[in-house]
Design an enzyme around this catalytic site. Structure first.
Site, PDB file in Angstrom:
ATOM      1  N   HIS A 136       0.835  -1.201   0.000  1.00  6.83           N
ATOM      2  CA  HIS A 136       0.000   0.000   0.000  1.00  6.83           C
ATOM      3  C   HIS A 136       0.876   1.260   0.000  1.00  6.83           C
ATOM      4  O   HIS A 136       0.753   2.135  -0.856  1.00  6.83           O
ATOM      5  CB  HIS A 136      -0.911  -0.033   1.229  1.00  6.83           C
ATOM      6  CG  HIS A 136      -1.831   1.132   1.342  1.00  6.83           C
ATOM      7  ND1 HIS A 136      -3.135   1.089   0.937  1.00  6.83           N
ATOM      8  CD2 HIS A 136      -1.642   2.390   1.808  1.00  6.83           C
ATOM      9  CE1 HIS A 136      -3.704   2.262   1.141  1.00  6.83           C
ATOM     10  NE2 HIS A 136      -2.815   3.078   1.677  1.00  6.83           N
ATOM     11  N   GLU A 137       1.782   1.328   0.971  1.00 11.37           N
ATOM     12  CA  GLU A 137       2.622   2.534   1.089  1.00 11.37           C
ATOM     13  C   GLU A 137       3.592   2.642  -0.084  1.00 11.37           C
ATOM     14  O   GLU A 137       3.944   3.743  -0.512  1.00 11.37           O
ATOM     15  CB  GLU A 137       3.368   2.551   2.427  1.00 11.37           C
ATOM     16  CG  GLU A 137       2.472   2.482   3.680  1.00 11.37           C
ATOM     17  CD  GLU A 137       1.375   3.544   3.752  1.00 11.37           C
ATOM     18  OE1 GLU A 137       1.514   4.603   3.109  1.00 11.37           O
ATOM     19  OE2 GLU A 137       0.357   3.286   4.445  1.00 11.37           O
ATOM     20  N   HIS A 157       1.767   4.490  -2.712  1.00 10.24           N
ATOM     21  CA  HIS A 157       1.830   5.947  -2.460  1.00 10.24           C
ATOM     22  C   HIS A 157       3.211   6.476  -2.845  1.00 10.24           C
ATOM     23  O   HIS A 157       3.344   7.537  -3.460  1.00 10.24           O
ATOM     24  CB  HIS A 157       1.604   6.243  -0.975  1.00 10.24           C
ATOM     25  CG  HIS A 157       0.179   6.166  -0.529  1.00 10.24           C
ATOM     26  ND1 HIS A 157      -0.838   6.879  -1.135  1.00 10.24           N
ATOM     27  CD2 HIS A 157      -0.418   5.475   0.489  1.00 10.24           C
ATOM     28  CE1 HIS A 157      -1.983   6.634  -0.512  1.00 10.24           C
ATOM     29  NE2 HIS A 157      -1.762   5.780   0.469  1.00 10.24           N
ATOM     30  N   GLU A 213      -4.768   7.639  -3.093  1.00  8.30           N
ATOM     31  CA  GLU A 213      -5.198   6.344  -2.576  1.00  8.30           C
ATOM     32  C   GLU A 213      -5.451   5.349  -3.716  1.00  8.30           C
ATOM     33  O   GLU A 213      -5.337   4.138  -3.522  1.00  8.30           O
ATOM     34  CB  GLU A 213      -6.450   6.543  -1.709  1.00  8.30           C
ATOM     35  CG  GLU A 213      -6.813   5.374  -0.833  1.00  8.30           C
ATOM     36  CD  GLU A 213      -5.802   5.073   0.286  1.00  8.30           C
ATOM     37  OE1 GLU A 213      -4.865   5.863   0.508  1.00  8.30           O
ATOM     38  OE2 GLU A 213      -5.958   4.016   0.918  1.00  8.30           O
TER      39      GLU A 213
END
Ligand code: ZN
Length: 500
Positions: free
Chosen positions: A262-263, A266, A292
């Site tokens: 997820h990160e 980003h 997101e």
């Protein structure tokens, strides 16, 4: 110097102040000794006040007035002027003292939230939260709104977002997702999960696994770093310095790996920003919903696909040879997609995740409107979990204290997570049309074509146009929940053999 160049020079100054503030915030979350908390609050308050003073300088207002009448600006220049005007308008509505007080209170209240969460005691956080809610209502009143007060806060994270736009969107999602979850619980075959729970997963192994997978996808660790923090996040001042964090649980390896994916998503967005627009608002990422979409893309649309699990299995086996000895790619895929109503948002599956967001959205709407107060929160929270997900938190740590957002006054932030899910499905549907070998690419660990597509269509476009325009430009259609609903239906039916 012409007006445009003078504006850019001033905006660079402001951006530098914000970048330094971001690094101090990162340090506060990752490295800072506890006794430095009060000092850090002073420092961040100074940064915030300085940035605010620079942004609200009346010279910026004069320059914007000149530039708005200029018909010879190109697309990027128009983007910079539009974004600077938006920031200037928002900032001039907030008194400098109020901004400094809010920044000071943010640091204080993050500390009490951390302690309350660790000790499972809402009362430790209660007074700081009450003050934060009061300040957020005041902030909304300063900013102004058309229909409801909460609209002013939603607009801070996704330009133009209002309750009247989110309500029907969420209602549509809930209508489709809630029956799907119910069907899984009633009829679905549960995946075999004992291999996960009966093993111990060393922190060291998890670090190596997430590092290796993040590198394979394309995150540049020469221009960024990975650390641990209570609440995972991605920050950093510039594409040359992007920092993300994760957290480790030795009884469950999925939280850290999928948090890392997820990160990383980003981080890839931050590293892909257009370098010719450094220090300019048009060069920054385009709002939280689009941000997101990039994290959800790698975490879920890619990371939880069957093809990805086939590719990742040997890496899993390398770092956890004993634990993974008899695990197949199919079992891994079913396990990482286990659908089950749970208490923790950041660890929720794709099917139930948006229900967690809807709970927070409904609570925030009432809280900012003054229909409920801070003392009602712990029980309102638990009651809504019962209503939406059929479960109740056994304590406050797993309930109302789980998210950091309210401690820094980020009311209006949560809905962007669901927007991100919708955008990610819409973007991947469009990317697949240009990338006919997508599934095979993922199966063989060739992530470059998809990353390049995102670089071209999303990352390099910065904030030159608005988020909704960007989604439409990249996919040929305005934002819609349909691709996400379709994706989720197909996936869940395949996982749980529900179609028959
Ligand atoms: Zn995120």
């Amino acid at each position: 110097m012409n007006a445009y160049d003078e504006l850019l020079e001033r905006l660079k100054d402001i951006d530098l102040v914000n970048q330094i503030g971001g690094l101090l915030g990162w340090d506060q979350e990752v490295l800072m000794p506890p006794k430095a908390a009060k000092l850090r609050a002073e420092q961040l308050s100074w940064i915030s006040r300085t940035g605010h003073e620079k942004l609200t300088d009346s010279r910026i207002g004069e320059l914007l007035e000149i530039l708005e009448k200029d018909n010879n600006l190109d697309e990027i220049q128009r983007g910079n002027v539009r974004l600077a005007k938006d920031s200037y308008n928002k900032a001039t509505k907030l008194p400098t003292d109020f901004v400094a007080e809010m920044a000071m209170h943010k640091s204080k209240s993050q500390i009490s939230w951390t302690e309350a969460r660790a000790k499972n005691d809402f009362s430790i956080f209660r007074n700081d939260l009450a003050k934060m809610v009061e300040m957020s209502r005041k902030k909304a009143d300063y900013l102004g709104f058309q229909e409801v007060r909460y609209d002013a806060l939603l607009d801070l994270y996704e330009s133009g977002l209002t309750v009247s736009k989110v309500d029907p969107l969420f209602a549509g999602l809930r209508e489709n997702v809630a029956p799907l979850v119910k069907k899984v619980i009633e009829n679905g075959k549960k995946p075999e999960m004992s291999w996960v729970h009966e093993n111990n997963w060393s922190k060291e192994g998890q670090e190596k696994l997430s590092q290796s997978i993040s590198e394979s996808i394309g995150f540049d660790f020469e221009a960024g770093r990975r650390d641990a923090s209570t609440h995972p996040f991605c920050g950093g001042p510039n594409p040359d310095d992007v920092r993300w964090t994760t957290r480790y649980d030795e009884s469950d390896p999925f939280g850290s790996l999928y948090g890392s994916l997820h990160e990383t998503g980003h981080g890839l967005y931050e590293q892909g920003r257009p370098r010719n627009l450094d220090f300019q608002p048009a060069g920054s990422a385009n709002g939280l919903g689009v941000h997101e979409s990039q994290s959800r893309l790698w975490e879920n649309q890619v990371g939880r696909s069957k093809e990805f699990c086939e590719w990742a299995l040997p890496t899993w086996k390398k770092y956890f040879p004993e634990q993974m000895k008899n695990v197949s790619a199919d079992e891994l895929w079913r396990s990482v997609n286990f659908v089950e109503p749970s208490l923790i948002r950041v660890e929720a599956d794709e099917a139930t995740y948006n229900l967690h967001i809807m709970i927070r959205y409904e609570i925030e709407k009432k809280l900012i409107a003054g229909e409920i107060e801070v003392d009602d929160l712990p029980d309102v929270w638990d009651d809504m979990y019962e209503e939406y997900l059929g479960i109740r938190a056994p304590n406050r740590t797993l309930g109302v204290l789980q998210d950091i957002h309210w401690s820094f006054g980020a009311f209006g932030y949560f809905p962007t997570y669901t927007l991100g899910n919708l955008y990610s499905a819409q973007l991947l549907t469009a990317a697949r049309k240009d990338l006919p070998n997508h599934d095979e690419d993922i199966r063989t660990g060739n992530f470059t074509p998809l990353l390049e597509w995102m670089r071209r269509k999303v990352h390099s476009r910065g904030s030159i146009i608005t988020p909704a325009e960007l989604v439409e430009e990249a996919t040929g259609r305005p934002p819609s929940p349909n691709d996400f609903i379709e994706y989720l239906k197909q996936k869940v039916e395949r996982l749980y053999d529900l179609a028959a």
